[in-house]
Design a protein around this motif. Structure first.
Motif, PDB file in Angstrom:
ATOM      1  N   GLN A  48       0.893  -1.164  -0.017  1.00  0.00           N
ATOM      2  CA  GLN A  48      -0.159   0.275   0.239  1.00  0.00           C
ATOM      3  C   GLN A  48       0.997   1.886   0.308  1.00  0.00           C
ATOM      4  N   PHE A  49       0.757   2.440  -0.525  1.00  0.00           N
ATOM      5  CA  PHE A  49       0.995   3.510  -0.754  1.00  0.00           C
ATOM      6  C   PHE A  49       1.207   4.275   0.925  1.00  0.00           C
ATOM      7  N   ASP A  50       0.498   3.980   1.364  1.00  0.00           N
ATOM      8  CA  ASP A  50       0.423   4.640   2.826  1.00  0.00           C
ATOM      9  C   ASP A  50       1.399   4.512   3.400  1.00  0.00           C
ATOM     10  N   THR A  51       1.557   2.623   3.125  1.00  0.00           N
ATOM     11  CA  THR A  51       3.088   2.018   3.879  1.00  0.00           C
ATOM     12  C   THR A  51       3.864   2.348   4.002  1.00  0.00           C
ATOM     13  N   ILE A  52       4.108   2.603   1.954  1.00  0.00           N
ATOM     14  CA  ILE A  52       5.363   2.836   1.658  1.00  0.00           C
ATOM     15  C   ILE A  52       5.604   4.736   2.036  1.00  0.00           C
ATOM     16  N   GLU A  53       4.474   5.658   2.474  1.00  0.00           N
ATOM     17  CA  GLU A  53       4.831   6.608   2.735  1.00  0.00           C
ATOM     18  C   GLU A  53       5.636   6.726   4.515  1.00  0.00           C
ATOM     19  N   LYS A  54       4.350   5.860   5.298  1.00  0.00           N
ATOM     20  CA  LYS A  54       5.768   5.697   6.815  1.00  0.00           C
ATOM     21  C   LYS A  54       6.807   5.264   6.611  1.00  0.00           C
ATOM     22  N   ILE A  55       7.032   4.643   5.815  1.00  0.00           N
ATOM     23  CA  ILE A  55       8.691   3.579   5.593  1.00  0.00           C
ATOM     24  C   ILE A  55       8.984   5.063   5.418  1.00  0.00           C
ATOM     25  N   CYS A  56       8.800   5.269   4.476  1.00  0.00           N
ATOM     26  CA  CYS A  56       9.879   6.247   3.905  1.00  0.00           C
ATOM     27  C   CYS A  56      10.442   7.585   5.418  1.00  0.00           C
ATOM     28  N   LYS A  57       9.115   7.901   5.838  1.00  0.00           N
ATOM     29  CA  LYS A  57       9.440   9.227   6.486  1.00  0.00           C
ATOM     30  C   LYS A  57       9.735   8.956   7.937  1.00  0.00           C
ATOM     31  N   SER A  58       9.690   7.520   8.499  1.00  0.00           N
ATOM     32  CA  SER A  58      11.006   6.483   9.341  1.00  0.00           C
ATOM     33  C   SER A  58      12.793   6.889   9.132  1.00  0.00           C
TER      34      SER A  58
END
Length: 80
Positions: A48-58
């Motif tokens: 999911q894109f929101d999963t990618i976003e959370k990973i990248c933000k972290s």
């Protein structure tokens, strides 16, 4: 290289560079550790894109960095 393999390989490299484990990323992002494990092992077909976003933000990276192939270990070879 399939994109899911590229993402899993890149994520493993990013975690190693930061001396993080899957559980550390799971704790920071709120994503289930089992999900992180499936991504890093290349066993998931859809992320999911929101999963990618959370990973990248972290990890403090842009999403595009997950889609960039890792450089070979030992530096560049054959003048490339």
């Amino acid at each position: 290289m399939a994109q899911e393999n590229m993402i899993s390989q890149k994520l493993r490299v990013l975690l190693a560079q930061r001396t993080m484990k899957n559980r550390d990323l799971a704790n920071e992002t709120g994503i289930a550790q089992s999900t992180i494990s499936r991504i890093t092992s290349g066993k998931t077909k859809v992320i999911q894109f929101d999963t990618i976003e959370k990973i990248c933000k972290s990890l403090h990276v842009e999403p595009s960095e997950l889609f960039t192939p890792c450089k070979p270990l030992g530096g560049e070879k054959n003048g490339k």
